[in-house]
Structure formats: C-alpha cells, structure tokens
Write an enzyme that holds these catalytic residues in place. Sequence first.
Site, PDB file in Angstrom:
ATOM      1  N   GLY A  13      23.821  51.443  34.099  1.00  0.00           N
ATOM      2  CA  GLY A  13      23.966  52.524  32.973  1.00  0.00           C
ATOM      3  C   GLY A  13      22.727  52.957  32.364  1.00  0.00           C
ATOM      4  O   GLY A  13      21.725  52.458  32.596  1.00  0.00           O
ATOM      5  N   ASP A 122      19.623  43.247  34.190  1.00  0.00           N
ATOM      6  CA  ASP A 122      19.859  42.326  34.860  1.00  0.00           C
ATOM      7  C   ASP A 122      20.156  42.284  36.222  1.00  0.00           C
ATOM      8  O   ASP A 122      19.717  41.870  37.186  1.00  0.00           O
ATOM      9  CB  ASP A 122      20.387  40.806  34.113  1.00  0.00           C
ATOM     10  CG  ASP A 122      22.003  41.197  33.971  1.00  0.00           C
ATOM     11  OD1 ASP A 122      22.746  40.397  34.656  1.00  0.00           O
ATOM     12  OD2 ASP A 122      22.192  42.090  33.095  1.00  0.00           O
ATOM     13  N   THR A 150      18.515  47.790  28.815  1.00  0.00           N
ATOM     14  CA  THR A 150      19.621  47.707  28.526  1.00  0.00           C
ATOM     15  C   THR A 150      19.924  47.867  27.082  1.00  0.00           C
ATOM     16  O   THR A 150      19.152  47.306  26.275  1.00  0.00           O
ATOM     17  CB  THR A 150      20.383  46.358  29.031  1.00  0.00           C
ATOM     18  OG1 THR A 150      21.661  46.473  28.707  1.00  0.00           O
ATOM     19  CG2 THR A 150      19.574  45.048  28.754  1.00  0.00           C
ATOM     20  N   ASP A 152      22.205  46.760  25.675  1.00  0.00           N
ATOM     21  CA  ASP A 152      22.779  45.476  24.995  1.00  0.00           C
ATOM     22  C   ASP A 152      21.648  44.363  24.623  1.00  0.00           C
ATOM     23  O   ASP A 152      22.240  43.405  23.924  1.00  0.00           O
ATOM     24  CB  ASP A 152      23.483  44.722  26.255  1.00  0.00           C
ATOM     25  CG  ASP A 152      24.920  45.606  26.474  1.00  0.00           C
ATOM     26  OD1 ASP A 152      24.993  46.604  26.101  1.00  0.00           O
ATOM     27  OD2 ASP A 152      25.726  45.260  27.578  1.00  0.00           O
ATOM     28  N   MET A 195      28.587  49.560  22.257  1.00  0.00           N
ATOM     29  CA  MET A 195      28.416  49.014  23.509  1.00  0.00           C
ATOM     30  C   MET A 195      27.970  47.489  23.294  1.00  0.00           C
ATOM     31  O   MET A 195      27.412  47.070  22.408  1.00  0.00           O
ATOM     32  CB  MET A 195      27.363  49.755  24.554  1.00  0.00           C
ATOM     33  CG  MET A 195      28.300  51.013  24.965  1.00  0.00           C
ATOM     34  SD  MET A 195      27.047  51.729  26.060  1.00  0.00           S
ATOM     35  CE  MET A 195      28.441  52.763  26.763  1.00  0.00           C
ATOM     36  N   GLY A 196      28.314  46.731  24.365  1.00  0.00           N
ATOM     37  CA  GLY A 196      27.732  45.172  24.358  1.00  0.00           C
ATOM     38  C   GLY A 196      28.698  44.409  24.980  1.00  0.00           C
ATOM     39  O   GLY A 196      29.778  43.944  24.310  1.00  0.00           O
ATOM     40  N   ARG A 197      28.778  44.311  26.074  1.00  0.00           N
ATOM     41  CA  ARG A 197      29.607  43.289  26.868  1.00  0.00           C
ATOM     42  C   ARG A 197      29.854  41.953  26.557  1.00  0.00           C
ATOM     43  O   ARG A 197      30.831  41.382  26.270  1.00  0.00           O
ATOM     44  CB  ARG A 197      29.413  43.545  28.391  1.00  0.00           C
ATOM     45  CG  ARG A 197      30.422  42.625  29.286  1.00  0.00           C
ATOM     46  CD  ARG A 197      29.941  42.676  30.799  1.00  0.00           C
ATOM     47  NE  ARG A 197      29.914  43.973  31.475  1.00  0.00           N
ATOM     48  CZ  ARG A 197      30.795  44.637  32.027  1.00  0.00           C
ATOM     49  NH1 ARG A 197      31.966  43.993  31.982  1.00  0.00           N
ATOM     50  NH2 ARG A 197      30.717  46.024  32.647  1.00  0.00           N
ATOM     51  N   GLU A 267      32.236  46.213  21.937  1.00  0.00           N
ATOM     52  CA  GLU A 267      33.345  46.194  23.133  1.00  0.00           C
ATOM     53  C   GLU A 267      33.354  45.097  23.882  1.00  0.00           C
ATOM     54  O   GLU A 267      34.366  45.004  24.669  1.00  0.00           O
ATOM     55  CB  GLU A 267      32.733  47.288  24.133  1.00  0.00           C
ATOM     56  CG  GLU A 267      31.642  46.882  25.003  1.00  0.00           C
ATOM     57  CD  GLU A 267      30.902  47.977  25.754  1.00  0.00           C
ATOM     58  OE1 GLU A 267      31.562  49.145  25.891  1.00  0.00           O
ATOM     59  OE2 GLU A 267      29.940  47.758  26.495  1.00  0.00           O
ATOM     60  N   ALA A 326      24.609  57.268  22.184  1.00  0.00           N
ATOM     61  CA  ALA A 326      23.441  56.455  21.573  1.00  0.00           C
ATOM     62  C   ALA A 326      22.601  56.086  23.254  1.00  0.00           C
ATOM     63  O   ALA A 326      21.444  56.223  23.066  1.00  0.00           O
ATOM     64  CB  ALA A 326      24.068  55.211  21.388  1.00  0.00           C
TER      65      ALA A 326
END
Length: 404
Positions: A13, A122, A150, A152, A195-197, A267, A326
């Site tokens: 992403g 990663d 990332t 995240d 965002m943030g899996r 998220e 963002a």
Amino acid sequence: MAKQKVAMLTAGGLAPCLSSAVGGLIERYTDIAPDIELVAYRSGYQGLLLADRIEITRDMREKAHILHRHGGSPIGNSRVKLTNTADCIKRGLVKEGQNPLRVAAERLAADGITILHTIGGDDTNITAADLAAYLGANGYDLTVVGLPKTVDNDVVPIRQSLGAWTAAEYGAKFFDNVSNEQSAAPRTLVVHEVMGRHCGWLTAATARSYIQHIDDREFVDGFMMNRQMKNIDGLYLPETAFNLETEAERLRAVMDKTGFVTLFVSEGACLDAVVAEREAAGEAVKRDAFGHVKIDTINVGGWFTKQFAALLGAERSMVQKSGYYARSAPANADDLRLIQGMVDLAVESALNKVSGVTGHDEDQGGKLRTIEFPRIRGGKHFDTSVNWFGEVMDAIGQKWSPAN
C-alpha cells in the site's frame, strides 16, 4: 570488480514516504557513486516479472529533490507475492509452469542488477528475502536492502517505520474538518476509522495528534462550536478490550448531555468478530495474495456504528475513513529526517554487500542498522504501556483494559 547496477521498487500500500525514499536513493547514489546506473521496476514486483522498468536519466537525477514534495509513489505499487505461484499465474504475471522467483531472478540477471532496493512493509521485505535466498542458492550475487514503510508502524523489530508519523498528522487534519459534522444535526454519532490491520499505533497516534492540533484552538463561549464538540469520546484498538454494554452506557450519557459522540476506531479493532459474523452468515470474505483479509472490504467502522447507534439513541450516524487521504500525503519534517538516515545507511550497506532492512533495531537498543531479513516480520502490536497513550486515554476520559 564487476560493474554495479542498482534497481529499486516500491510495493504494498501507499505511505507518505515512498516518493521521498525514491528521491533520496537517487540523490545519495548520485552524490557518492554517480557512475552507477539506476533503474526502477514499475509497479513493484509486477514490473520485475513483466520486465517493465523505468530508466533513471541524468535529468531525473538532477530533479530528484522534487520528489520529496510529493506523496504516492513515482514508480508505482502493487501487491505481488513471488512465492504465491497460483496468484501470479492467475494475474498473468507468469505463465503456467513458471516459478515466479526464477522469473524474477532471471530478469534481474538479464538486466545486470547487482543491488536491489525494496521499499515496503513486512510483506514486501519478506518477499525480498525470499528472492535474495533463491538468488543466493542459485549462484547469483545480488545485494538486497529494504527500507521499511507502513503507516501501521507494525514491523518487527523496527522502532519506527517510514511514513507513519506523517499519516498520523494528516489523519488528524482530516478529522479536524470532519468533526464539524457534529453541528449538522442533533444526536449525531461520528466514527473515524483509521488504518491499522493488527496494530493500533496509528489510531492512537492520530488521536494524540488531533488532540494536540485542537489544543490551542480558540472558541467563542455560548455557541455550539466549542471544545466539547471537537472532543474524542471513545478510542478502540486491536490491543484494547471493552464491554459493549458498559461503553454504551458511558457514551449514552455523553450523547444525552452534549448531543453528539465521536469515536476513533482502528480498522483492525474487533476485526475477528466482524469476519466471524460475516462468514457465519455465509459470506465469502476476500483475501489478498498474502492471505490477509482485504481490509478495505471490511467496514469495521460500520460495524461499530451498528453496535452503538441504537444504544446511544443516535438520530444520525456516519463513518469517515482518513486512510487514503493520510497515506497519500507527502512526508512531513519528522519522516524526512527518518528517511534520510535510513536511505544513507541503505546505500552504504548496499555498496558494502550487506543485505537486510534498515531501521532502528528494538532488540539492540534502538540502534540504526541493517537488520537481518529472517528477523523481519509483521503484526507487531502497539505497546499500550507507553506514557503518551495513557495521557490520550485520560484526555478522552475513557477507562480501558488490554485485550487478551
């Protein structure tokens, strides 16, 4: 000594560092090794498999500094896993019977590449490690040096990934405008999905940045546009647990008093519950080439709205996502400094034939070094014990407990 030739690619992403990292690599090589040829594979590993590359010309080198002002990736992105042969065949990136790792290795060899820089998270750098291992086992000498991006901020063991600070700042700016929607109708519930899996760092950091952003804001007493309307009332992360009934009771009191409630939601918060609920209903949840749930198809913010709206007596509810805004921003001053340090080390390591991923190694006291590929992995959880997170939750007025 064999002639050096450098290739670079960005993958996964977007993050607010890709353009600057590409520009920084071009600038650094031009400064210390101007005779080395530079190329970039268009759209990440896809371009590598399809032999689609960009030649970095002299004019592009001279203007590389301009890339620091831009977001996005000047060389394009994609999500491709070289060890997922079936997916590569399905997408037309390789032919039936071909091994994507071999196709990629043969392309690098044919192009005369001796150094490959991968800029990604990663998955990108683990794929780079797979490629480097394959090349080494098959007698091809290639140095692979990755840079960790990332939003995240969840790469183990790297303290701070590129682009995350900027994403938090721009997520806060995004919500500064969205929060004004609380004045559009009585009893409004606004959910800000960030965002943030697997990791809640970005949501928490965005909340902190937002609180700081409005801290010195001046308001006119007596009007509805006041500090209370701009407040955050709830913050939910994958690393924290909450009781729905208890939280609903707390937030209902806020709604009854003020006429509005604002929630910040990662998220990845309650993601397992959302996926289980959908699969139990017979829905096929989409996953990407790496086996991850396609997070953009899972409306976690909508799920929170569904859980809370009726319990709070909301007459209007809305979900706003700051992610694409963002992650597409140009790098801010903090990230530009971080990028420069990692880029300089990446070039130094590459010329010294040291493969790995540059970053501040949390297992070695935060030292900036080229970290060995086998130690790189994703899914690092946010450390909720840091002081600033406690300060954010105190400012919100929310009690919380760690998730199991």
